[in-house]
Design an enzyme around this catalytic site. Structure first.
Site, mmCIF file in Angstrom:
data_model
loop_
_atom_site.group_PDB
_atom_site.id
_atom_site.type_symbol
_atom_site.label_atom_id
_atom_site.label_comp_id
_atom_site.label_asym_id
_atom_site.label_seq_id
_atom_site.Cartn_x
_atom_site.Cartn_y
_atom_site.Cartn_z
ATOM 1 N N GLU A 170 18.702 75.097 -16.347
ATOM 2 C CA GLU A 170 18.595 73.662 -16.650
ATOM 3 C C GLU A 170 19.251 73.350 -17.995
ATOM 4 O O GLU A 170 19.971 72.354 -18.136
ATOM 5 C CB GLU A 170 17.126 73.248 -16.651
ATOM 6 C CG GLU A 170 16.865 71.820 -17.095
ATOM 7 C CD GLU A 170 15.728 71.743 -18.090
ATOM 8 O OE1 GLU A 170 15.955 71.243 -19.211
ATOM 9 O OE2 GLU A 170 14.614 72.172 -17.750
ATOM 10 N N PRO B 144 12.592 43.418 -22.338
ATOM 11 C CA PRO B 144 11.352 44.131 -22.010
ATOM 12 C C PRO B 144 11.150 44.135 -20.501
ATOM 13 O O PRO B 144 11.429 43.157 -19.825
ATOM 14 C CB PRO B 144 10.263 43.313 -22.699
ATOM 15 C CG PRO B 144 10.973 42.518 -23.755
ATOM 16 C CD PRO B 144 12.344 42.247 -23.214
#
Length: 1017
Positions: free
Chosen positions: A127, A893
């Site tokens: 990874e 947001p």
């Protein structure tokens, strides 16, 4: 509907041949305006496409079904729930998060349980390595550099049976990012040089985790499982397993990485999720073009139907010695993998009841006995094929002596559940709650959304990829009884955690060195548990009266809507700010109240008493308020330097009921003497446990203490606890509550009438010009040291905010690439902005095995080269960074609570700059490269006339730490030479240092607010 659909009448032959199956009838919430499509490509990769024309970030995630749980976050994971009940959470290879962005996630069916027997940690190492170059993009930092220049970031995590990669980016750059991402799964390089270097990062990651109790308990759970079961493996890996031992045995790790990738990274093991502004047809064409070439190696998805806990691992009790002063009880029952029963949720049903905290609950009885303060219980999947049911209890000083009695009460509760039988009304109530949460689910950041969804492609039918984890539909009482059958004394594992067991511990876990003792549970104890019967103090929970019944939106009065919060009431005792939601349009609201009192932080004693009042109050209200929390109505009370902050948020329908109860309870609060003793002991233990926190946390803490005008240290607070008595707290509470000024914000689904029905700040230390201070502290529990360097840049203003933010935007990627990837100083490398009390600066944090004085010089060498780096970057690259920062600052947001928090931050800081982003971005667009270079030369460069440097060096004096090991002769070996800088002034006395420096003035409010009432505290 399933089947073929046209793509606006134009469908290329490549797409037609590459898509085996297409699903457009994905179940979604009526409130969800995004469009979805699921695909199965001809290579059997599963894909989820999400079209969101309003998104300001795109994102993608790939999940591969092979892995070991490794996830990075700067804050350390605290060990609250210890053995046999902990999400697997290791640290990931990269975390270049500069904000939310368009997102993309790939999910693979591979994990550390697929590691070759002789190479523990290989899946996790792979990874890491995928980020460091591919055939098409060979530069090691190409992927992260591209993301950084376009407002993006990336991360990855390796779990036990799958690995997740994800990124986000500004929408316009999704194709370029996706192309670079796809190469991870087509043609990674795994170069020899990167392999040799990156193993040091994996090792540094492991060393960071060694003193962490969560990691230690997680590995001990594995190490005490069946030794032949893959669950027992060491998934993180370290230098010994990935470098030293392989070399001794003639194993070429790079070859093993290539072989592992070739064996497991198969398209039929992969799931991909992509979110962007493009239409579904356009996203499909993009994905097909990039991912159809991933080879299908027809790998069979591994399953492990045999449980890692067999007869020899059951009916056992472990006594475990933690690093911190912790006391916990963990109970584990092996159960089958319950995922196939997701529509009836028998594990959820029992988790809901056993983990309940209301009247008649197991926790309420344990608290009344004085044995515990918190309990978590529930079913969890271990890996494909097996699961666990865990009950975890924190223990008081008396509780750790009554472990067998506590387990007996657990079996009393289970006996009550058997006696009462499965209750359809409880299932229906729980089903209604999760259905409500699905319907009104807050929008998430694109990156979080895709990385959270992508694994569902493996777990649920494509039509249910969104709804599968939420929507229950089948009442199956026989399945509840089936799971209850596993919760019996003959199927139990018990773990007791406490430092008192040091004297009896006779074993050490191989990888983390955790001390423990493992023994069989005596037959007489098992027989006693077997005889458990219903207890009159235990009962099913009452019906939840907090479940909302009215989801209508408040009337929008013409002319009343405002862009930002406005003051609707201002009295000598309180100021109320109000903003009706006109953006998210959900039946939710957020209420924040700051109770300002001059007594709250007057001295360490009053600070302690304020803290104790808050803890006692929350503890006393928990039983009543738990039902509200289940129904999506959250609340929190916390103490601050200025007093206390109460926050209530969630569905607004019955919010007033909870708020009224909180206020009534607060005004007439009575202290429970027994709970006072228990919570005081918890507080004292927590203060002492700070010593065991990560070195970087110590660095951050000491820097904050040095710069704050007033800050009581952990040592001062601990010393003052000797005067923390029941009598003093009882006398203090009415004094605290009698001298309050209240600042309130109401934001969400309410109107002005409903809202009505329902101060001086500290300053920041000012470092003198051309100063360089260093505070050196030691840490005896962690082998890693830490260096935090702070370059103070003065008061916040529109101009300086943007200059500093743009400078940090330019520095972030090269800082990580040079100090972390190239120089391998340590696993944790962070650069960013520190803001406090209106003052800001650049800070760099490096947690490393090297001595902080060496790391300090390497940071200086890096910064010294940045003037040349910035001056010589192309105009196009500089403008890309500017636009990346613009995108980050203007990002909208995603949910009401985030916008509420933004408003509340402006109110509590008394700056009231509600349109800060728009104003500052307008100034940002005017900045040119020379502005940034001038700022750098004035504030950051080693010869800057206005340089203010403050460093905290946390030096490890643990065995093998940099404070013990003789210093190594520094050899640059091609590294940039550090600049010549005068030696720092050492801080020997924190109080003396702070008294020698001046203070910044307070930042002036952006808008004029009448302060006439603040003097009446």
């Amino acid at each position: 509907m399933m089947g073929r659909v046209s793509m606006s009448g134009v469908e290329s032959d490549a797409v037609v041949g590459a898509v085996k199956r297409r699903v457009d009838n994905i179940v979604k919430s009526a409130e969800d305006k995004r469009q979805y499509r699921a695909l199965e490509l001809s290579n059997h990769m599963k894909v989820l496409l999400i079209s969101d024309t309003s998104t300001d970030k795109s994102a993608a995630s790939m999940d591969v079904n092979v892995g070991e749980c490794i996830l990075f976050s700067v804050p350390a994971i605290e060990c609250v729930i210890i053995l046999f009940w902990k999400p697997l959470i290791y640290a990931s290879t990269q975390s270049v998060c500069t904000g939310e962005v368009m997102g993309y996630t790939i999910y693979l069916y591979t994990g550390h349980m697929s590691d070759p027997q002789g190479l523990p940690g290989l899946a996790h190492f792979l990874e890491h390595m995928l980020f460091l170059g591919t055939d098409k993009y060979p530069a090691e930092n190409e992927y992260n550099k591209f993301l950084s220049e376009h407002g993006g970031g990336s991360n990855a995590c390796t779990f036990s049976d799958h690995t997740n990669y994800y990124f986000d980016i500004v929408p316009e750059q999704l194709p370029g990012a996706l192309d670079r991402f796809a190469q991870f799964f087509l043609c990674p390089l795994f170069t020899e040089s990167a392999t040799e270097r990156e193993v040091n990062a994996v090792n540094s990651e492991h060393e960071k985790n060694v003193p962490n109790d969560s990691w230690r308990m997680d590995q001990l759970e594995k190490s005490t499982a069946r030794p032949e079961h893959p669950f027992s493996k060491f998934g993180t890996g370290n230098k010994e397993t990935l470098d030293t031992l392989p070399k001794e045995h003639g194993v070429n790790v790079r070859s093993e990485l290539l072989a592992f990738h070739d064996a497991w990274y198969s398209s039929n093991m992969m799931a991909l999720a992509v979110l962007g502004r493009e239409s579904l047809d356009e996203l499909e064409q993009l994905v097909v073009a990039l991912f159809s070439a991933v080879r299908n190696k027809q790998v069979e998805v591994p399953r492990w139907p045999q449980h890692p806990f067999g007869p020899n691992q059951l009916r056992m009790k472990a006594y475990i010695v933690p690093v911190k002063d912790l006391r916990n009880l963990g109970i584990t029952f092996p159960v089958p993998d319950l995922h196939e029963h997701y529509k009836s949720g028998p594990g959820h049903y029992l988790s809901h009841l056993i983990g309940h905290e209301g009247p008649g609950s197991l926790l309420s009885l344990l608290k009344s006995q004085g044995w515990s303060s918190s309990l978590v219980g529930g079913a969890r999947t271990g890996s494909r094929g097996f699961g666990f049911f865990n009950i975890n209890v924190d223990l008081t000083e008396e509780g750790i002596e009554r472990v067998d009695d506590i387990v007996a009460l657990v079996f009393d509760y289970i006996a009550m559940l058997r006696s009462e039988g499965p209750q359809e009304w409880i299932f229906q109530e729980y089903m209604d709650i999760v259905s409500m949460h699905f319907r009104f689910k807050d929008k998430e950041s694109p990156r979080g959304y895709v990385s959270g969804l992508v694994h569902n492609l493996h777990e649920f039918p494509m039509e249910e990829v969104l709804s599968g984890p939420y929507l229950l539909s089948e009442w199956r009482p026989e399945l509840v009884d089936m799971v209850l059958g596993y919760l019996c004394p003959n199927n139990i594992r018990v773990a007791v955690v406490g430092q008192k067991f040091e004297a009896i511990a006779d074993s050490s876990e191989k990888w983390y060195g955790t001390r423990y003792k493992l023994e069989n549970i005596p037959e007489d104890i098992l027989e006693r548990w077997e005889r458990s019967r219903s207890n009159p103090d235990l009962a099913l929970p009452p019906r939840n009266e907090f479940i909302p019944t009215n989801f209508s939106l408040a009337t929008r009065e013409e002319g009343e809507l405002t862009t930002h919060p406005t003051v609707i009431q201002d009295t000598p005792l309180a100021r109320v700010w109000f903003k009706q939601d006109d953006q998210f349009l959900l039946p939710k609201a957020n209420i924040s109240l700051e109770f300002v009192s001059p007594l709250a932080y007057l001295d360490p004693g009053t600070c302690n008493m304020t803290y104790m009042f808050v803890q006692l109050f929350k503890d006393a209200l928990n039983e009543y308020a738990y039902a509200a929390e289940l129904a999506g109505l959250r609340w929190e009370l916390s103490n601050t330097k200025y007093g206390m902050v109460l926050a209530v948020g969630g569905y607004n329908n019955k919010q007033h009921v909870l708020l009224e109860r909180i206020m009534d309870k607060m005004t007439g609060f009575k202290v429970d003497p027994r709970r006072f003793d228990i919570l005081k002991e918890n507080y004292v233990r927590g203060l002492r446990n700070f010593e065991a926190e990560q070195p970087y946390q110590h660095a951050v803490y000491y820097l904050a203490v040095l710069l704050a005008e007033q800050a009581w240290t952990k040592e001062e607070l601990l010393a003052a606890t000797c005067e923390l008595t029941l009598e003093r707290v009882e006398a203090f509470i009415p004094q605290l509550l009698s001298k309050l000024y209240v600042e309130c914000l109401i934001h969400g689904n309410t109107d002005r009438t409903g809202a009505l029905e329902l101060l001086l700040r500290n300053r920041e230390l000012r470092l003198a010009d051309c100063t360089h201070f260093v505070l050196e502290v030691t840490n005896k529990l962690h082998r890693s040291s830490c260096t935090e360097i702070y370059y103070q840049c003065g008061l916040q203003s529109t101009e300086t905010n943007m200059l500093l933010e743009l400078l940090v935007q330019l520095l972030t990627e090269p800082c990580f690439n040079i100090l972390r990837t190239q120089e391998q100083l340590g696993y944790i490398v962070f650069s960013g902005i520190r803001r406090s009390n209106g003052v800001q600066g650049l800070r760099v944090i490096v947690q490393s095995d090297r001595h902080p004085s060496y790391v300090d010089r390497r940071v200086e060498a890096f910064l010294a080269n940045m003037a040349h780096y910035i001056a010589n970057m192309s105009d196009q690259e500089f403008e890309r960074h500017k636009e990346a920062l613009v995108a980050q600052r203007l990002e909208k947001p995603k949910k009401l609570s985030v916008l509420s928090a933004r408003y509340w931050s402006e109110i509590t800081s008394q700056q009231y700059h509600f349109d800060r982003a728009e104003v500052e971005v307008a100034h940002l667009r005017t900045l040119v490269r020379q502005d940034v270079l001038d700022f750098y030369h004035d504030m950051i460069h080693h010869a800057a006339p206005c340089r203010h440097k403050l460093a905290v060096h946390v030096v490890s004096v643990a065995e093998g730490g940099a404070g013990i090991v003789p210093p190594v002769v520094e050899e640059l070996d091609g590294l940039m030479a550090p600049p010549v800088i005068d030696p720092p002034t050492r801080i020997d006395n924190i109080t003396g240092f702070k008294s020698s420096q001046g203070m910044f003035p307070l930042v002036q409010p952006y808008i004029n607010i009448n302060k006439s009432y603040q003097s009446k505290l």
